[in-house]
Motif scaffolding. Structure first.
Motif, PDB file in Angstrom:
ATOM      1  N   LEU A  35      -2.165  13.511   2.181  1.00 54.59           N
ATOM      2  CA  LEU A  35      -0.737  12.523   2.839  1.00 54.59           C
ATOM      3  C   LEU A  35      -1.020  12.395   3.831  1.00 54.59           C
ATOM      4  CD1 LEU A  35       2.073  13.552   0.685  1.00 54.59           C
ATOM      5  CD2 LEU A  35       1.163  11.176   0.691  1.00 54.59           C
ATOM      6  N   ILE A  93       1.281   4.520  -2.427  1.00 53.49           N
ATOM      7  CA  ILE A  93       1.058   5.788  -2.041  1.00 53.49           C
ATOM      8  C   ILE A  93       2.498   6.818  -2.573  1.00 53.49           C
ATOM      9  CG2 ILE A  93       1.085   7.714   0.059  1.00 53.49           C
ATOM     10  CD1 ILE A  93      -0.530   5.132   1.853  1.00 53.49           C
ATOM     11  N   ILE A  94       3.515   5.990  -2.466  1.00 56.42           N
ATOM     12  CA  ILE A  94       5.318   6.478  -3.183  1.00 56.42           C
ATOM     13  C   ILE A  94       4.690   7.055  -4.711  1.00 56.42           C
ATOM     14  CG2 ILE A  94       7.593   5.990  -2.893  1.00 56.42           C
ATOM     15  CD1 ILE A  94       7.302   4.256  -0.792  1.00 56.42           C
ATOM     16  N   MET A 114       2.748  18.621 -11.559  1.00 55.63           N
ATOM     17  CA  MET A 114       3.540  19.381 -10.414  1.00 55.63           C
ATOM     18  C   MET A 114       4.283  20.254 -11.401  1.00 55.63           C
ATOM     19  SD  MET A 114       1.345  20.090  -8.019  1.00 55.63           S
ATOM     20  CE  MET A 114       0.653  19.454  -6.961  1.00 55.63           C
ATOM     21  N   LYS A 115       5.521  19.467 -11.253  1.00 54.07           N
ATOM     22  CA  LYS A 115       6.308  20.135 -11.761  1.00 54.07           C
ATOM     23  C   LYS A 115       6.470  20.833 -13.169  1.00 54.07           C
ATOM     24  CE  LYS A 115      10.875  21.342 -11.599  1.00 54.07           C
ATOM     25  NZ  LYS A 115      11.326  22.642 -11.357  1.00 54.07           N
ATOM     26  N   ALA A 175       7.835   6.599   3.855  1.00 48.83           N
ATOM     27  CA  ALA A 175       7.369   6.473   3.146  1.00 48.83           C
ATOM     28  C   ALA A 175       6.068   7.482   2.143  1.00 48.83           C
ATOM     29  CB  ALA A 175       7.069   4.906   2.415  1.00 48.83           C
ATOM     30  N   ILE A 176       5.894   7.732   3.498  1.00 48.08           N
ATOM     31  CA  ILE A 176       4.596   8.865   3.399  1.00 48.08           C
ATOM     32  C   ILE A 176       5.319  10.384   2.983  1.00 48.08           C
ATOM     33  CG2 ILE A 176       2.595   9.805   3.911  1.00 48.08           C
ATOM     34  CD1 ILE A 176       1.927   7.183   4.640  1.00 48.08           C
ATOM     35  N   VAL A 207       2.477  12.488  -9.226  1.00 44.08           N
ATOM     36  CA  VAL A 207       1.797  14.127  -8.617  1.00 44.08           C
ATOM     37  C   VAL A 207       3.120  14.611  -9.070  1.00 44.08           C
ATOM     38  CG1 VAL A 207      -0.100  14.944  -8.262  1.00 44.08           C
ATOM     39  CG2 VAL A 207       0.211  12.765  -7.839  1.00 44.08           C
ATOM     40  N   PHE A 208       4.178  14.458  -7.964  1.00 46.10           N
ATOM     41  CA  PHE A 208       4.813  15.784  -8.006  1.00 46.10           C
ATOM     42  C   PHE A 208       5.676  16.075  -9.146  1.00 46.10           C
ATOM     43  CE2 PHE A 208       5.664  15.081  -2.996  1.00 46.10           C
ATOM     44  CZ  PHE A 208       4.409  15.917  -2.709  1.00 46.10           C
ATOM     45  N   PHE A 209       6.813  15.430  -9.732  1.00 39.23           N
ATOM     46  CA  PHE A 209       7.303  15.430 -10.807  1.00 39.23           C
ATOM     47  C   PHE A 209       7.221  15.397 -12.679  1.00 39.23           C
ATOM     48  CE2 PHE A 209       9.904  13.464  -6.820  1.00 39.23           C
ATOM     49  CZ  PHE A 209      11.174  14.106  -7.037  1.00 39.23           C
ATOM     50  N   ILE A 228      10.901  17.392  -1.653  1.00 38.61           N
ATOM     51  CA  ILE A 228      11.269  18.203  -2.762  1.00 38.61           C
ATOM     52  C   ILE A 228      10.620  19.913  -3.525  1.00 38.61           C
ATOM     53  CG2 ILE A 228       9.778  16.551  -4.278  1.00 38.61           C
ATOM     54  CD1 ILE A 228      13.567  17.194  -4.547  1.00 38.61           C
ATOM     55  N   ILE A 229       8.723  20.140  -3.026  1.00 34.71           N
ATOM     56  CA  ILE A 229       8.380  20.532  -3.619  1.00 34.71           C
ATOM     57  C   ILE A 229       8.503  22.020  -2.854  1.00 34.71           C
ATOM     58  CG2 ILE A 229       6.233  21.521  -3.154  1.00 34.71           C
ATOM     59  CD1 ILE A 229       6.150  19.177  -4.571  1.00 34.71           C
ATOM     60  N   LYS A 270       1.102  -0.706   0.220  1.00 35.02           N
ATOM     61  CA  LYS A 270      -0.423   0.154   0.122  1.00 35.02           C
ATOM     62  C   LYS A 270       0.714   1.123  -0.067  1.00 35.02           C
ATOM     63  CE  LYS A 270      -3.610   0.441   2.422  1.00 35.02           C
ATOM     64  NZ  LYS A 270      -5.097  -0.241   4.000  1.00 35.02           N
ATOM     65  N   LEU A 271       1.706   0.833   1.225  1.00 39.32           N
ATOM     66  CA  LEU A 271       3.036   2.656   0.761  1.00 39.32           C
ATOM     67  C   LEU A 271       3.090   2.890  -0.436  1.00 39.32           C
ATOM     68  CD1 LEU A 271       4.258   1.489   4.445  1.00 39.32           C
ATOM     69  CD2 LEU A 271       3.093   3.447   3.668  1.00 39.32           C
ATOM     70  N   PHE A 289      11.307  23.138  -6.051  1.00 39.73           N
ATOM     71  CA  PHE A 289      10.132  23.043  -6.893  1.00 39.73           C
ATOM     72  C   PHE A 289       9.852  25.278  -6.850  1.00 39.73           C
ATOM     73  CE2 PHE A 289       7.986  19.145  -7.832  1.00 39.73           C
ATOM     74  CZ  PHE A 289       9.115  18.586  -8.336  1.00 39.73           C
ATOM     75  N   PHE A 297       3.402  21.197 -14.851  1.00 42.87           N
ATOM     76  CA  PHE A 297       2.948  22.250 -14.996  1.00 42.87           C
ATOM     77  C   PHE A 297       2.538  23.379 -14.072  1.00 42.87           C
ATOM     78  CE2 PHE A 297       1.463  17.835 -16.735  1.00 42.87           C
ATOM     79  CZ  PHE A 297       1.487  18.205 -18.373  1.00 42.87           C
ATOM     80  N   LYS A 340       2.424   9.518  -5.540  1.00 44.43           N
ATOM     81  CA  LYS A 340       3.200  10.658  -5.077  1.00 44.43           C
ATOM     82  C   LYS A 340       4.121  11.448  -5.926  1.00 44.43           C
ATOM     83  CE  LYS A 340       5.657  10.501  -1.269  1.00 44.43           C
ATOM     84  NZ  LYS A 340       5.839  10.469   0.318  1.00 44.43           N
ATOM     85  N   LEU A 341       4.895  10.172  -6.219  1.00 42.47           N
ATOM     86  CA  LEU A 341       5.733  10.365  -7.162  1.00 42.47           C
ATOM     87  C   LEU A 341       5.486  11.594  -8.612  1.00 42.47           C
ATOM     88  CD1 LEU A 341       9.144   7.953  -6.070  1.00 42.47           C
ATOM     89  CD2 LEU A 341       8.786  10.211  -5.441  1.00 42.47           C
ATOM     90  N   VAL A 398       8.749  10.619   2.522  1.00 40.39           N
ATOM     91  CA  VAL A 398       9.496  10.982   1.213  1.00 40.39           C
ATOM     92  C   VAL A 398       8.889  12.013   0.778  1.00 40.39           C
ATOM     93  CG1 VAL A 398       9.015   8.966   0.089  1.00 40.39           C
ATOM     94  CG2 VAL A 398      11.837   9.808   0.041  1.00 40.39           C
ATOM     95  N   ILE A 412      -2.665   4.865   8.095  1.00 42.51           N
ATOM     96  CA  ILE A 412      -2.112   3.029   7.986  1.00 42.51           C
ATOM     97  C   ILE A 412      -1.539   3.820   9.987  1.00 42.51           C
ATOM     98  CG2 ILE A 412      -1.100   2.560   6.671  1.00 42.51           C
ATOM     99  CD1 ILE A 412      -1.142   3.849   4.300  1.00 42.51           C
TER     100      ILE A 412
END
Lengths: 70, 521
Positions: B500, A29-30, A41-42, B69-70, A36-38, B76-77, A25-26, B80, A44, A33-34, B72, B507
């Motif tokens: 998050l 999520i990771i 987000m980055k 994990a959550i 969405v971020f990279f 980085i934001i 599950k983690l 940006f 657009f 998340k990555l 990490v 969890i």
């Protein structure tokens, strides 16, 4: 067990990931998340302001100089 | 630019940065603190050979893994945002900010991720001692990663070890060691990481208390409290000491922040420390939202002077002294600093015009001023004041600074008391009967986060209006982008980070309820 160091390292990680309980599950999520971020987000929403508007460092420094002295 | 700057753009950009930094900081201190607690527990396992310690270590390691994990990449934001929202700042700080962040990235990647995998996957595959070494290296790596970020932040609070290059309009690093070993950086690192130790300890004590309340995993809970409370006591003492050292630095490098966190308007000899205070409307300047007087306060006489200068009768400057100046005490007025800053900006403007006119002699003459130590010391160090139009802009939000500082300090002492009592209860074997304290320990987890976030609010709000102390005000650092876009991303981040945080809590709670793997039916 193989004596090849690379195979052993691969097996170490492979078995480790396979044996994870909470981890699946983690990892989802990771990865979300990555992405969405990279990607979202980055690309657009967060272009580098100076990188995207000017071709070289000289132009960038001139722009900042202008901003700081106006 | 400065006269017609869009203040809503500045406010939204600041809000966005604050939001992401505060959310990011929900994850970091637990990683820092819990990693060392894991190392202590595993050391006990390796030394005693007691399998129960292994089970305890693995249980907390799972919670550590969830948090890691959550959390990490949430940081980085912030990077940006430097490039998009704070481009003038990012350019102006040059490699001074970039180098520590790059080192952090490399260290975090190699140290944490390599040994993290060994720590999680290496049980029964490598020797006990190698596994233990990995766990220790994860803990040390987490704290060392934090070092570089905090060095970069400390430089913003106290810029040293650099030379401004007017050719590139960047500050260039001339002395890496001066930046790394700056007393502000060292104290900030010690204080911040040890506050993470305290938070991690409160977390473990709180979760273990829940088990005791539920009459489950009693041995795990008692042993966990034993380790975490002991570590918590030592860390709390260290946090108090390093906080005191940090404050002593602040009074020298950021006297306005120091005056704000204590709500000290008029400087005095033998200044008292406000232990508890409530602020209300000000007679000092009722129009200024940043200034509030005390409606009620309990003061410890002379302690502020001692805290600041190690002398009970020492003079501590207040907000008014720093704005109006105090010749007797050798404090320069804000007006004088503004004049000097304006002159430094004029020199930079002349340099720009000489360059545009292709006037090489004029350009070199202006450039030489920036290389002159006298100009640097007397004018360039006040460069940021050249952007300030009203000295009132130099006063940070006093109530916010005061409350956040006192919340952090008050809770710091409370945690020390909590750890001591929990340890006594465990030693006397009465802890299971102390249900009120057990409930309080659970709620203290939220208080630990409040204290930790308050520390950052104090550090960052107290230094306003500066993004780089005395060199660049926050409003001059912002990129000229659409404020609407910043609002959109603000709410986007709010949604993502809230999701998050909720995922982490859910969890975590699920995993805590399940308990250690060995004890499950």
């Amino acid at each position: 067990m193989s004596n090849n160091i690379f195979i052993r390292i691969f097996r170490f990680y492979y078995d480790g990931f396979r044996g994870m309980t909470v981890g699946k599950k983690l990892w989802i999520i990771i990865l979300i998340k990555l992405f969405v971020f990279f990607v979202i987000m980055k690309l657009f929403f967060f272009p580098d302001f100076l990188e995207s508007r000017f071709d070289n460092d000289e132009e960038r420094s001139e722009y900042v100089l202008e901003q700081l002295t106006q | 630019m400065i006269d017609n700057i869009d203040l809503s753009l500045v406010d939204w950009s600041r809000g966005q940065f604050a939001l992401t930094a505060l959310y990011h900081w929900l994850f970091v201190p637990l990683t820092i603190g819990l990693s060392f607690i894991l190392a202590f527990m595993e050391t006990l396992y390796v030394r005693t050979g007691d399998e129960k310690w292994k089970s305890i270590t693995k249980f907390w390691m799972t919670l550590f893994g969830i948090n890691f994990a959550i959390g990490v990449a949430t940081g980085i934001i912030l990077e940006f945002q430097f490039g998009t929202n704070w481009s003038s700042y990012s350019w102006f700080v040059g490699d001074i900010f970039g180098a520590p962040l790059a080192i952090e990235g490399i260290m975090a990647f190699f140290l944490e991720t390599t040994f993290l995998a060994v720590m999680f996957f290496g049980w029964n595959k490598i020797s006990k001692k190698w596994h233990l070494a990995s766990t220790w290296l994860v803990a040390i790596g987490a704290s060392l990663s934090a070092l570089w970020i905090l060095v970069a932040n400390a430089w913003m609070q106290h810029p040293i070890g650099m030379q401004f290059n007017p050719d590139t309009v960047r500050n260039e690093m001339v002395n890496f060691w001066e930046i790394l070993m700056s007393p502000v950086a060292v104290n900030k690192w010690l204080h911040t990481t040890s506050s993470g130790f305290v938070l991690g300890s409160v977390f473990v004590v709180g979760v273990a208390s829940w088990f005791l309340l539920k009459k489950r995993e009693v041995l795990l809970a008692k042993r966990s409290i034993l380790v975490a409370a002991t570590f918590g006591i030592l860390s709390s003492i260290f946090v108090i000491w390093s906080g005191d050292e940090s404050t002593r630095q602040i009074v020298h490098v950021q006297p306005m922040k120091f005056a704000a966190i204590e709500g000290l308007y008029h400087g005095q000899e033998g200044a008292g420390l406000v232990a508890i205070g409530i602020m209300s409307e000000s007679t000092e300047d009722s129009e200024n939202e940043n200034i509030k007087d005390f409606f009620f306060r309990i003061e410890i006489p002379n302690l502020l002077s001692y805290m600041a200068y190690g002398h009970f009768e020492a003079f501590v400057p207040g907000v008014v002294d720093l704005i109006e100046g105090n010749q007797e005490r050798g404090i320069m007025s804000a007006a004088e600093k503004m004049e000097r800053g304006k002159y430094a900006r004029e020199v930079l403007r002349d340099l720009k015009e000489a360059k545009a006119a292709n006037d090489i002699v004029g350009y070199e003459a202006e450039k030489a001023k920036f290389m002159d130590p006298g100009f640097q010391e007397n004018y360039f160090r006040y460069f940021g004041y050249g952007f300030i139009s009203d000295p009132q802009q130099l006063i940070p939000n006093v109530p916010l600074s005061f409350y956040s500082f006192h919340t952090m300090v008050g809770l710091g002492f409370y945690f020390l008391l909590l750890f001591i009592l929990m340890l006594i209860f465990v030693y006397r074997d009465t802890i299971e009967r102390r249900r009120g304290w057990l409930r309080l320990a659970i709620w203290s987890i939220a208080l630990a986060y409040l204290a930790s976030e308050s520390g950052w609010i104090m550090a960052e709000m107290g230094r306003q209006p500066w993004v780089i102390q005395d060199l660049m005000p926050t409003f001059a650092a912002v990129s000229q982008i659409d404020a609407g876009m910043v609002q959109v991303t603000f709410w986007l981040f709010a949604a993502i980070f809230t999701a998050l945080a909720i995922a982490e809590v859910r969890i975590m709670i699920r995993q805590i309820k399940l308990g250690p793997k060995e004890g499950r039916k």
